[in-house]
Design an enzyme around this catalytic site. Structure first.
Site, PDB file in Angstrom:
ATOM      1  N   CYS A 132       0.834  -1.200   0.000  1.00 41.23           N
ATOM      2  CA  CYS A 132       0.000   0.000   0.000  1.00 41.23           C
ATOM      3  C   CYS A 132       0.869   1.250   0.000  1.00 41.23           C
ATOM      4  O   CYS A 132       1.408   1.641   1.044  1.00 41.23           O
ATOM      5  CB  CYS A 132      -0.942   0.006   1.208  1.00 41.23           C
ATOM      6  SG  CYS A 132      -2.004   1.463   1.318  1.00 41.23           S
ATOM      7  N   CYS A 135      -0.478   4.073   2.198  1.00 42.63           N
ATOM      8  CA  CYS A 135      -0.257   3.867   3.629  1.00 42.63           C
ATOM      9  C   CYS A 135       1.188   4.140   4.040  1.00 42.63           C
ATOM     10  O   CYS A 135       1.441   4.726   5.096  1.00 42.63           O
ATOM     11  CB  CYS A 135      -0.610   2.426   4.010  1.00 42.63           C
ATOM     12  SG  CYS A 135      -2.224   1.851   3.465  1.00 42.63           S
ATOM     13  N   ASP A 136       2.143   3.705   3.216  1.00 37.91           N
ATOM     14  CA  ASP A 136       3.534   3.662   3.647  1.00 37.91           C
ATOM     15  C   ASP A 136       4.494   4.550   2.866  1.00 37.91           C
ATOM     16  O   ASP A 136       5.681   4.638   3.222  1.00 37.91           O
ATOM     17  CB  ASP A 136       4.046   2.211   3.563  1.00 37.91           C
ATOM     18  CG  ASP A 136       3.242   1.267   4.444  1.00 37.91           C
ATOM     19  OD1 ASP A 136       2.774   1.722   5.508  1.00 37.91           O
ATOM     20  OD2 ASP A 136       3.080   0.094   4.075  1.00 37.91           O
TER      21      ASP A 136
END
Length: 313
Positions: A132, A135-136
């Site tokens: 992701c 997300c990261d």
């Protein structure tokens, strides 16, 4: 017989449990094989509202579980192997052999990211390997990253990562991309993206604090090489965790549950879906949590209507 059973304990399932428990519906929550869902495989979560300094994924899910328990939700370890949604009340069959009966069901079983299944990949998920970028990506500011994949998702993730990384390399096992032409053109025009096509990923190379690179094989020459990288983003798609439903609910071609617009209602009244199992697009903790609240309120309304009909009779 339970009034409602929630299957899954990611952000969607736990939010649904909180709302249902506060409505005095005493939900039973089935934890599944990965209690807490995909967030338990991440480290720092910095985009969930209310935590200005970030929070560990495991801590966030643990807090949500405690909140649900505080209001009366009950939890059961185990995995649902199959369900009978063709007659009422609904029946859920656990792998342990136990059968549960409920007036309503909320499905929050999530979606699983497809992985490459190469050495060191699974072990380093959350420690340099990610599925992701949204997300990261922030954690790789000024670093080198690799995106594995050739579809629209891979192009989108590669383009997004150029906001943070100093270099983004796309690795794809074919010599042509599968992405739509508009997505390819957009990525090709980005000067930060480098291309390594017709190469098969072989192994994630560990580093001192995470990963240090990806070993690949050139499909034309057979030569092996290592691309240096601080992060490896696997973008080869997801699959929704719906196999146990055995086709009893309406899904799209990918297998994601279809819900009626602006609701969590599936094709069978009394069965609701929330989180990634019905969301092939966003797959964020906050959108999953929001859909969990919607599912709980839809379920509460459904149970009230059943009760009203019984009273009138």
């Amino acid at each position: 017989m339970y009034k409602t059973i929630v299957i899954g304990t990611g952000p969607a399932g736990l939010t649904a449990a909180i709302y249902l428990a506060r409505a005095n519906l005493e939900p039973l929550v089935i934890e599944g094989t990965q209690p807490g869902g995909q967030l338990t495989t991440t480290t720092e979560v910095e985009n969930f509202p209310g935590f200005p300094d970030g929070i560990l994924g495991t801590d966030l899910m643990d807090n949500m579980r405690k909140q649900a328990e505080r209001f009366g939700a009950k939890f059961k370890s185990g995995r649902v192997s199959r369900v009978d949604l063709q007659s009422r009340p609904f029946r859920l069959f656990l792998e342990s052999g136990e059968t549960l009966i409920s007036e309503s069901v909320i499905l929050s079983t999530g979606a699983t990211a497809n992985l490459l299944h190469i050495p060191n990949e699974h072990e380093y998920v959350g420690r340099g390997v990610s599925t992701c970028a949204t997300c990261d990506g922030f954690f790789f500011r000024g670093k080198k990253v690799i995106v594995v994949g050739g579809g629209d998702s891979a192009m989108e993730e590669a383009h997004f990562l150029t906001r943070f990384a100093k270099e983004v390399r796309v690795v794809h096992r074919r010599n042509q991309l599968k992405a739509s032409q508009i997505m390819q053109d957009r990525a090709r025009q980005n000067e930060k993206i480098e291309w390594s096509l017709d190469r098969t990923p072989l192994e994630v190379i560990p580093g001192e604090k995470g990963v240090s690179g990806l070993k690949v094989r050139d499909n034309q020459t057979g030569d092996e090489e290592i691309f240096e990288a601080d992060g490896i983003f696997v973008a080869i798609g997801h699959h929704p965790n719906t196999e146990f439903l055995d086709g009893q609910l309406l899904t799209d071609r990918q297998g994601y549950l279809i819900v009626k617009p602006r609701t969590s209602e599936t094709s069978i009244p009394g069965v609701f879906a929330c989180g990634d199992v019905q969301d092939p697009h966003y797959r964020q903790a906050i959108t999953s949590a929001g859909s969990g609240a919607i599912a709980a309120m839809d379920c509460e309304r459904f149970l009230e209507e059943i009760s009203d009909r019984l009273i009138r009779k």
